[in-house]
Each structure stands twice: as C-alpha cells, then as structure tokens.
Design a protein around this motif. Structure first.
Motif, PDB file in Angstrom:
ATOM      1  N   LEU A  48      11.920  23.270 -57.291  1.00  0.00           N
ATOM      2  CA  LEU A  48      12.444  24.098 -58.381  1.00  0.00           C
ATOM      3  C   LEU A  48      11.338  25.023 -58.890  1.00  0.00           C
ATOM      4  CD1 LEU A  48      14.644  24.819 -60.479  1.00  0.00           C
ATOM      5  CD2 LEU A  48      13.951  22.814 -61.810  1.00  0.00           C
ATOM      6  N   CYS A  93      15.639  28.216 -63.773  1.00  0.00           N
ATOM      7  CA  CYS A  93      17.094  27.953 -63.679  1.00  0.00           C
ATOM      8  C   CYS A  93      17.855  29.149 -64.249  1.00  0.00           C
ATOM      9  CB  CYS A  93      17.480  26.700 -64.478  1.00  0.00           C
ATOM     10  SG  CYS A  93      16.913  25.176 -63.730  1.00  0.00           S
ATOM     11  N   ILE A  98      21.510  29.437 -63.054  1.00  0.00           N
ATOM     12  CA  ILE A  98      21.932  28.026 -63.040  1.00  0.00           C
ATOM     13  C   ILE A  98      22.077  27.553 -64.482  1.00  0.00           C
ATOM     14  CG2 ILE A  98      21.220  25.668 -62.416  1.00  0.00           C
ATOM     15  CD1 ILE A  98      19.683  26.932 -60.025  1.00  0.00           C
ATOM     16  N   MET A 101      22.867  21.429 -64.158  1.00  0.00           N
ATOM     17  CA  MET A 101      22.045  20.816 -63.091  1.00  0.00           C
ATOM     18  C   MET A 101      22.504  19.385 -62.848  1.00  0.00           C
ATOM     19  SD  MET A 101      19.437  22.210 -61.546  1.00  0.00           S
ATOM     20  CE  MET A 101      18.019  21.205 -61.391  1.00  0.00           C
TER      21      MET A 101
END
Ligand code: ADP
Ligand code: F6P
Length: 324
Positions: A48, A93, A98, A101
């Motif tokens: 990530l 993110c 995003i 999660m």
C-alpha cells in the motif's frame, strides 16, 4: 448518514493462510455484483505504501479458490505502526479513490485497520491466520487446512514411530498459540502436548511419563510440541539420554501454511469475504467479521481486540486422558 462506498481495496497481511484466495475472490465478485469497483493491493501494508495497487475484475480471481497462499502476496510491515506512515497510507487510499478497505490477516493487521479507519477509510477485517488465535471468533481462515495438514503428517510419523518403538517429538506451528498442537494432540492421539499457554518446562515429568508408558507396553510416544516452546531437536537428545528410548524430532514448519484449502476454509472464507463487502456497502467501518455459535457476525475492532481467548481446559485435560 452512512458513507457510500464506491471503490473497495483488499489486501492480505501477516502470515499467509490457505483460504485467503477464496476470501479475495469473494470480495472481488461480491463487490462487482453490487456495482462497486475493486482494487487489489499487493504485499499488505508494505505494498500500500509503495502504491502497488491494481484494478481487479471478476476474471482476475478465476481459478484461485482451490489455491493456497495469497495471489495478492503478503508482508509484515513494521513501519506501519508509525502514525505518520498510517496517515500517508490513508492519503494513498484517497488518491486512488479507495473509500473502503478489507484487510485479511490477524490481530496485528487489525490494529493497522483500526488506524486506517481513524483516518477516514472505512475498514473491515477478516480473520486470516492458521493460528486460530483471534479472540472474537471460533474460526479463522486457514486453521482447518493447516491442522489437517499437520494431522496427516503426524499420522505418518506415528507409523514409523510405532514400527521402531521410538519416541517422536513433532513440532507444529504456533509461536504464541497452541491451537494447532491441541487439536493435533486430540486428533493424533498424542501422549503429550506442549503448548505455549500451558507448558511448565518440567522435562522430568515428560521423562517419567515416557518411562511409565513404556512399562505399560506402549510402542511409541508422540509428543506434539508447539513452535513457541521449540528446541525439539535438543529436547529429543535429552529425552533419549534420560529414557533410553530412541527419540527423533520432526519440525513440520511452513508446509502447514501452504496447500489447497479444505472445503471448510473455502466455504467460510467465501462467506466472510462476501459479508465484508455487504458491511462496507451498509456504511459500516472499524468492524471485524467472526464466526460464533453457528453464525457469521461482526464486531467493533476495538472490542474484538480487547477480547481474550483461552485454551479449553477440558480439551487439554482429555488430550492426556484419552492417550492412556
Ligand atoms: P497478524 O496480522 O497475522 O497478527 P502481524 O502481527 O505480523 O501479523 O501484523 C501484520 C502487520 O500488521 C504488521 O507487519 C504491521 O504492518 C501491521 N501492524 C501490526 N501491529 C500494528 C499496530 N499496532 N499498528 C499498526 N499496524 C500494525
Ligand atoms: O501466524 C502464523 C505463523 O505461521 C505462526 O504459527 C508462526 O509462529 C509464524 O507465523 C511464523 O512466521 P514466519 O513465516 O515469519 O516464520
């Protein structure tokens, strides 16, 4: 009003476990069926931070339900414990759109999920570990496969142990948790089990037990030793010297973490993966999915992490009683 989720990220973190792929597949396909986009994040929190993020379509998870390991790969990422790193991860993110999660891993991974939730990313944890050591759930993804792998291996060691009238120390995984050792202890009919939660390091007691069993005509003596106790090879030498019974050590190691998931792991992981998506779509965050009393349920992550789990005294006791 609950936050509407458009794009779901999914990652696996900590030790891999058979059934993680079934969970990933369920996340991807349930999300797509609900009109959400999915992004796969490689190598856990480490990936990530490196922005190893890829769009996932239904076909990306074809032909994986039966495969061990994790197609997303996994990592332990110590820097993720630092607040500025967590903030950077949440910003990544957001940059990739995003807003939800799904984190598949153990307690450590859930702590990371909590931190992302605090940063405004809706998060759901799925219990993925062969150790069965997550307190809020009676089931963790991978335990069933791992314990069956260990059980089959121990059966094989037992055959040769009996033929040679030997004592065998078989080391199974579990640095802090003795569930694999306990279950194999019962399933393999072991004479002794050494669990991190229980063992008093009284080796003389073990020696006396082996000698007693030998006198009673037992042809083998199986000791299942959890990794957290370890030192199986040196223990074997000491036990052989003290008992006069030939003793061998076998360390099963990472074979327990691989292999095709059992039916149970595929079904439970698939159900949990789909449920995690449903929870995100309902606007939930900072939750972890568990299985208790025959139901799939979700808990607040803070509450889940505060729960305690203990080895069943009764099962520990009968493991010894049933091997007389
Ligand atoms: P598991 O998830 O199986 O318990 P670990 O304890 O190794 O495995 O945790 C996996 C990863 O979760 C760690 O490498 C780290 O990236 C993250 N993590 C663990 N503890 C924390 C924490 N206290 N805060 C934030 N992230 C954490
Ligand atoms: O948490 C799963 C587990 O397999 C434990 O049983 C074991 O102690 C640990 O991971 C081993 O970790 P590694 O793969 O880093 O050696």
């Amino acid at each position: 009003m609950a936050k509407e989720i458009h794009t779901i990220g999914v990652l696996t973190s900590g030790g891999d476990a058979p059934g993680m792929n079934a969970a990933i597949r369920a996340v991807v396909r349930q999300a797509i069926s609900k009109g959400r986009a999915v992004k796969g994040i490689k190598r856990g929190y480490a990936g990530l931070l490196q922005e190893e993020i890829e769009d996932m379509e239904a076909w990306h998870v074809s032909d994986i339900i039966q495969r061990g390991g994790t197609i997303l790969q996994t990592a332990r990422c110590l820097e993720f414990k630092e607040p500025e790193v967590q903030k950077r991860a949440a910003d990544i993110c957001k940059k990739h759109g995003i807003d939800g999660m799904i984190i598949i891993g153990g307690d450590g991974s859930f702590r990371g999920a909590q931190r992302l939730a605090e940063q405004g990313i809706n998060t759901i944890g799925l219990p993925g570990t062969i150790d069965l050591d997550i307190a809020c759930t009676e089931y963790t993804i991978g335990f069933d496969t791992a314990v069956n792998t260990a059980m089959e291996a121990i059966d094989k060691v037992r055959d040769t142990s009996t033929s040679h009238e030997r004592c065998s120390i078989i080391e199974v995984m579990g640095r802090d948790a003795g569930y694999i050792a306990l279950w194999c202890g019962i399933a393999n009919g072991a004479e002794d089990i050494l669990l991190p939660e229980k063992y008093d390091f009284d080796e003389q007691k073990l020696v006396n037990h082996i000698i007693e069993n030998r006198k009673r005509g037992k042809k083998h003596h199986i000791i299942i030793n959890a990794e957290g106790i370890g030192h199986s090879t040196s223990m074997a030498k000491r036990i052989e010297a003290a008992t006069g019974m030939e003793t061998r050590a076998t360390i099963l190691g990472h074979m327990q973490r691989g292999g095709s998931p059992t039916c149970k792991d595929r079904v439970y992981a698939s159900t949990m993966g789909a449920l995690a998506v449903d929870l995100l779509c309902e606007g939930k965050t900072n939750r972890v999915v568990g299985y208790r009393h025959g139901d799939y349920i979700d808990f607040d992550i803070d509450e889940a992490l505060a729960m305690k789990k203990a080895i069943s005294e009764y099962q520990y006791e009968i493991c010894h009683t049933l091997s007389i």
